[in-house]
Design an enzyme around this catalytic site. Sequence first.
Site, PDB file in Angstrom:
ATOM      1  N   SER A   1     -11.020  -0.729  -1.170  1.00 46.04           N
ATOM      2  CA  SER A   1      -9.624  -0.867  -0.541  1.00 46.04           C
ATOM      3  C   SER A   1     -10.042  -0.939   1.073  1.00 46.04           C
ATOM      4  O   SER A   1      -9.045  -1.558   1.736  1.00 46.04           O
ATOM      5  CB  SER A   1      -9.247   0.886  -0.543  1.00 46.04           C
ATOM      6  OG  SER A   1      -8.360   0.950  -1.749  1.00 46.04           O
TER       7      SER A   1
ATOM      8  N   HIS B   1      -4.005   6.089   3.656  1.00 45.98           N
ATOM      9  CA  HIS B   1      -4.452   4.650   3.079  1.00 45.98           C
ATOM     10  C   HIS B   1      -3.927   3.480   3.748  1.00 45.98           C
ATOM     11  O   HIS B   1      -4.738   2.488   3.953  1.00 45.98           O
ATOM     12  CB  HIS B   1      -4.570   4.725   1.685  1.00 45.98           C
ATOM     13  CG  HIS B   1      -5.332   3.787   0.791  1.00 45.98           C
ATOM     14  ND1 HIS B   1      -4.789   2.614   0.426  1.00 45.98           N
ATOM     15  CD2 HIS B   1      -6.339   3.872   0.349  1.00 45.98           C
ATOM     16  CE1 HIS B   1      -5.447   1.920  -0.233  1.00 45.98           C
ATOM     17  NE2 HIS B   1      -6.778   2.638  -0.466  1.00 45.98           N
TER      18      HIS B   1
ATOM     19  N   ASP C   1       0.707  -1.134   0.160  1.00 46.83           N
ATOM     20  CA  ASP C   1      -0.061  -0.061   0.170  1.00 46.83           C
ATOM     21  C   ASP C   1       0.956   1.233  -0.094  1.00 46.83           C
ATOM     22  O   ASP C   1       1.884   1.215  -0.426  1.00 46.83           O
ATOM     23  CB  ASP C   1      -1.065  -0.208   1.165  1.00 46.83           C
ATOM     24  CG  ASP C   1      -2.253   0.605   0.858  1.00 46.83           C
ATOM     25  OD1 ASP C   1      -2.339   1.910   1.062  1.00 46.83           O
ATOM     26  OD2 ASP C   1      -3.224  -0.299   0.835  1.00 46.83           O
TER      27      ASP C   1
END
EC number: 3.4.21.-
Length: 736
Positions: A518, A200, A145
């Site tokens: 996600s 994220h 990621d």
Amino acid sequence: MAKRGAFSSFHSFLIVLLFLNSVLAVTHGHQDKQVYIVYMGSLPSRADYTPMSHHMNILQEVARESSIEGRLVRSYKRSFNGFVARLTESERERVADMEGVVSVFPNKKLKLQTSASWDFMGLKEGKGTKRNPSVESDTIIGVFDGGIWPESESFSDKGFGPPPKKWKGICAGGKNFTCNNKLIGARHYSPGDARDSTGHGTHTASIAAGNAVANTSFFGIGNGTVRGAVPASRIAVYRVCAGECRDDAILSAFDDAISDGVDIITISIGDINVYPFEKDPIAIGAFHAMSKGILTVNAAGNTGPDTASITSLAPWLLTVAASTANREFVSKVVLGDGKTLVGKSVNGFDLKGKKFPLVYGKSAALSLSQAKCAEDCTPECLDASLVKGKILVCNRFLPYVAYTKRAVAAIFEDGSDWAQINGLPVSGLQKDDFESVLSYFKSEKSPEAAVLKSESIFYQTAPKILSFSSRGPNIIVADILKPDITAPGLEILAANSLRASPFYDTAYVKYSVESGTSMSCPHAAGVAAYVKTFHPQWSPSMIKSAIMTTAWSMNASQSGYASTEFAYGAGHVDPIAATNPGLVYEITKTDYFAFLCGMNYNKTTVKLISGEAVTCSEKISPRNLNYPSMSAKLSGSNISFIVTFNRTVTNVGTPNSTYKSKVVLNHGSKLNVKVSPSVLSMKSMNEKQSFTVTVSASELHSELPSSANLIWSDGTHNVRSPIVVYTGDFSQPSSS
């Protein structure tokens, strides 16, 4: 994929979308050099083989230059063979023709695609949930990621012992980056460090394997305990995204993670375009991971609800769609006449119920000629002096407009099924409620309203597939159903990076709310790790089968293809049931070779991918790959047809068990389904038995797939596989 720059095309969602951007170029002579990935399959077994020397020799041969300094970008030499280099077009062609080269493709750039969700799925905190602590502590989840915030309490190593002995990785997170006994490894593949600058990566890591952290919330919203599926497990982070997520970085992460010793890989990254497997870095890396016993879990993408929008298509990937849990966040609007409307927003601002004057965008236009664009609150059409201190009402909403025009809050029409975080109080209303606001505004001399702080609501209609979740069918392998499964991806509260403000300013928060595939991807990865803690020796396909065949069935929430198995696959993941599936559909590496041969890959290419002598004497049609779901695409409609599926199940339940088959047709289906044999008697554990499913009908609906479910039951276990037969020609939606 979340939304906010990763499988996210939305303002505050992060999903890792794989965008095809321009490749890096270096001018040389009359030809530009571009960065290409040269994929060469598995590493040769010769003891004297030196990958980097071989790669340099190839470059010297094709470049025909005395110096090739700066040409080699990186070498893959730990888990598979290949390199990244700057090549001209003619050099690329020469390399592609060389013996031992599987494929040469441009180094594309990507972007990223985000607890009550675990309670919703039955994986509750405390003694009520069965756990295997010692094995869970030895389980390592690799997170590909945008990095991680290592100081987050979600990754504290309080109570953890040293890393598992199998761990062979390193902590190379950069300056002032420290790993611990929870976050045991870190790598990055671009200048800088492994710290997360968007939130994220921190978010996805904590969903999969974060510690249980009590009394967390987003400005008081969603207060509770945030945790991952396997909080006792370890995390290794691979920062492959720094602005964009490059193919070469993703392949490097696979190369490292496989050798480092991870057990599960979660990758909330994907492309908006479809590529053949030999040119897809995630498919390539995941194939090598699978061959080493590692399951790769991948986000389906956030480009729904268009059909054929899904790009995670390889059968050795567990592809995850996004759906609701039983909690969502709402922000109410109270009009001056007392009417209350319920809108969507993650609004942490508390105005204490105070009412402010309303101003409609059209009424705040800079000029009469700009009234139309002012309805949509287009920035250059609004007069800031008429907006300041009021609640701005917009036909549609651009998050930064009300903020920059000094509005105190905003109300806008929003038909989406997910909420955004914004830099001021907002509420997104469905069309009818928004029309009520406009009617009130026009009927009152001094219209006013209050936008309230968001609150949590719980409901019984979950799960429902989310509109943004990418849909099938599979346009690479039409007879493999994708996505495989769905998991919670709506408004998930999880850890955040202190480099990332949800408001795009300096208001940093430790925990934030994100939506997207996600977020659903690490949920499924966490479940896969949870299953593995009870069955450490299970292969990736066995874990995947257990998750798919024990999933909750889903019902259509919309009409058309967007609400069929092409939206949710086998259904919604059930963590507890997945640990005890009864039967599993196992697919070996050899089966995948036969599958690739059946797709007309030549034996040379398959051999180079596998590193083994593959003759392609055995071929498996995609329809007969031992997949936990069954799918067939037919040519034409209103035709009579018969299709068969051959499957083999392995008994992982109890010895001396008898499974009886049952077929349940879905609404409107006219399929005739026969199973032979209809009864399977298993005498011992790990016993395998085969059966054939024959599906026939006199016609097929041209607009909808026909589907059913095959259920094998011994009275304790219910092993369910969706059966989907469809027609129609599909192409990937335009990315424009």
